[in-house]
Structures are given as structure tokens and as C-alpha cells.
Design a protein around this motif. Structure first.
Motif, PDB file in Angstrom:
ATOM      1  N   GLU A   1      -2.304 -10.352  -9.024  1.00 28.31           N
ATOM      2  CA  GLU A   1      -3.188  -9.237  -9.387  1.00 28.31           C
ATOM      3  C   GLU A   1      -2.714  -7.926  -8.776  1.00 28.31           C
ATOM      4  N   ASP A   2      -2.059  -7.998  -7.623  1.00 23.45           N
ATOM      5  CA  ASP A   2      -1.515  -6.784  -7.007  1.00 23.45           C
ATOM      6  C   ASP A   2      -0.445  -6.167  -7.901  1.00 23.45           C
TER       7      ASP A   2
ATOM      8  N   ARG B   1      -1.944  -4.669 -11.002  1.00 18.35           N
ATOM      9  CA  ARG B   1      -2.595  -3.395 -10.678  1.00 18.35           C
ATOM     10  C   ARG B   1      -1.589  -2.258 -10.679  1.00 18.35           C
ATOM     11  N   LEU B   2      -0.417  -2.497 -10.126  1.00 17.02           N
ATOM     12  CA  LEU B   2       0.623  -1.465 -10.146  1.00 17.02           C
ATOM     13  C   LEU B   2       0.974  -1.079 -11.578  1.00 17.02           C
TER      14      LEU B   2
ATOM     15  N   GLU C   1       0.823  -1.204   0.000  1.00 16.49           N
ATOM     16  CA  GLU C   1       0.000   0.000   0.000  1.00 16.49           C
ATOM     17  C   GLU C   1       0.858   1.256   0.000  1.00 16.49           C
TER      18      GLU C   1
ATOM     19  N   ARG D   1       2.331   1.476  -3.561  1.00 15.36           N
ATOM     20  CA  ARG D   1       1.301   1.889  -4.521  1.00 15.36           C
ATOM     21  C   ARG D   1       0.989   3.379  -4.379  1.00 15.36           C
TER      22      ARG D   1
ATOM     23  N   ASP E   1      -0.936  -1.332 -14.183  1.00 13.84           N
ATOM     24  CA  ASP E   1      -2.067  -0.624 -14.781  1.00 13.84           C
ATOM     25  C   ASP E   1      -2.165   0.815 -14.285  1.00 13.84           C
ATOM     26  N   GLU E   2      -1.849   1.031 -13.004  1.00  9.77           N
ATOM     27  CA  GLU E   2      -2.020   2.357 -12.407  1.00  9.77           C
ATOM     28  C   GLU E   2      -0.789   3.241 -12.522  1.00  9.77           C
TER      29      GLU E   2
END
Length: 224
Positions: A169-170, A173-174, A138, A141, A176-177
Motif C-alpha cells: 500500500e505504501d 500511495r506513491l 517518508e 514521498r 497515486d500521489e
């Protein structure tokens, strides 16, 4: 395949540097002289121009020595170009030689935090280690999506995913973001196939020969 002892010996023999005490427990240690300076000049950093017009995702994986070393070399180059850098270390803790070097020479450019519990390999505790990895994730991210950094390096995050402390998936996600102007580097053995497919660059470091197998321990300044 077992992880060579020299890679993580710092978790066993080096004392942790504790600056913050998040609710999750042992995660989120900041290196003094680096993150404090970043907090003081945070307002100025929001106004700075992005150094990269287009960032990429790099993956350093494989069973050979040199993944963290390569990432540190990239950080040195980026600092020389005036970039702002975030360096988050999963699975590791302690006042390592790289932490000392960053503090002494690149404190103006690098924010460094460590997320290891200190026992993931030598005294694993699933609940504790997962909590540390999640809290670190967290923080990492938040640093990535803030847009404050030109380069974000997440050291050993691939191992944390492989051990089940994080989900694949974590990591996706990084990716993607990731802000368009930010370079993202993920290091560690056992990169998931989905991560390698999504990355722009994948370097696999293969062991041909290593003195570890001859009984040479991790050495300060070389492995730690």
C-alpha cells in the motif's frame, strides 16, 4: 529465491557516508556535494518550468542484472535534458561508484539519499531495518509530492516491500500521489502484482547467464 551476493555487497564492505542523523537512526544519508547544492538553490527550483507535461510510472524488476544500471542510464539522459532528479536508494548504503559519479558529474541535477541500514541481508534486525525503510519512505514521498523533481528514482524499493519493511500500500500511495509532471521509477526484484498492474511500463530483466555463479565477486565500477 536468494538474492545474489554481488547486488548488495556494498552494504558489507563499503563505509557509509553519513551527512544527516534523523531520529530513525541510520536512514537518510545524503551524498555530499549533491543535496547541499540542491538546498542552496531550492528557491530557484520552485520557480522552474516542468520539463514533462505528463509523467509515467516505470518498474524495473526481475532476477537479472541491470535494474539499477538502467535507472542510472535514465537519470543521465534526464540530466542531459535539464531535468531535476531525486535518487533514493533503499537497502543500500556506502560510497558506491554511482554515488561518486553523480557527485562529480551530475551534482547540479541530482539529489541522492541512501536509506539502507547496512545489514538488511547480512545481519538483519527487523526493528532497525523497518525503521530505516520507513524513514526513507517518508523522505522519498516528501521529495515526490513536493513537485520539485521531474524524475524520481526509488532504487530497491521493491525489495524493501518484498521483505516486509514496507507495505504494498505504501508503493501504491506513491503512485497515486505522484504529481502529473513527474516520472516515477521503482526498481528491485519481486515487484508486487498490484504495483505492476498499476505501472505504465514494466521491464522484467531475466538472467540467462551470470558470471556470479562462476565465483566472480562484485567488481568496483561494474556492480558497485
Amino acid at each position: 529465491m536468494p538474492i545474489p551476493f554481488f547486488i548488495f555487497i556494498i552494504s558489507q564492505n563499503r563505509p557509509p557516508t553519513v551527512i544527516t542523523s534523523p531520529a530513525a537512526g541510520l536512514a537518510g544519508r545524503a551524498v555530499p556535494g549533491i543535496i547541499e547544492k540542491k538546498r542552496r538553490c531550492g528557491a530557484e527550483k520552485e520557480k522552474r518550468m516542468n520539463k514533462l507535461s505528463e509523467g509515467k510510472v516505470q518498474v524495473y524488476t526481475g532476477n537479472g542484472k541491470g535494474k539499477t544500471t538502467a535507472a542510472l542510464g535514465l537519470m543521465l539522459r534526464a540530466a542531459g535534458a535539464g531535468m531535476d532528479i531525486y535518487f533514493g536508494q533503499f537497502m543500500k548504503t556506502g560510497d558506491t561508484s554511482e554515488a561518486e559519479a553523480l557527485r562529480r558529474f551530475l551534482g547540479h541535477a541530482v539529489t541522492m539519499e541512501q536509506y539502507g541500514s547496512g545489514g538488511e541481508l547480512f545481519g538483519p534486525d527487523r526493528e532497525r531495518d523497518t525503521a530505516c525503510a520507513r524513514a526513507g519512505y517518508e523522505k522519498a514521498r516528501a521529495a515526490l509530492v513536493s513537485g520539485r523533481y521531474d524524475l524520481v528514482v526509488l532504487d530497491e524499493i521493491l525489495v524493501a516491500e518484498h521483505l516486509g519493511l514496507l507495505a504494498v500500500e505504501d508503493l501504491l500511495r506513491l503512485m497515486d500521489e505522484r504529481p502529473e509532471h513527474t516520472e516515477l521509477v521503482l526498481t528491485g526484484r519481486w515487484a508486487a502484482e498490484q504495483v505492476m498492474q498499476r505501472a505504465d511500463l514494466v521491464t522484467e530483466m531475466g538472467e540467462v547467464k551470470h558470471y556470479f555463479h562462476a565465483g566472480v565477486p562484485a567488481r568496483t565500477g561494474i556492480e558497485m
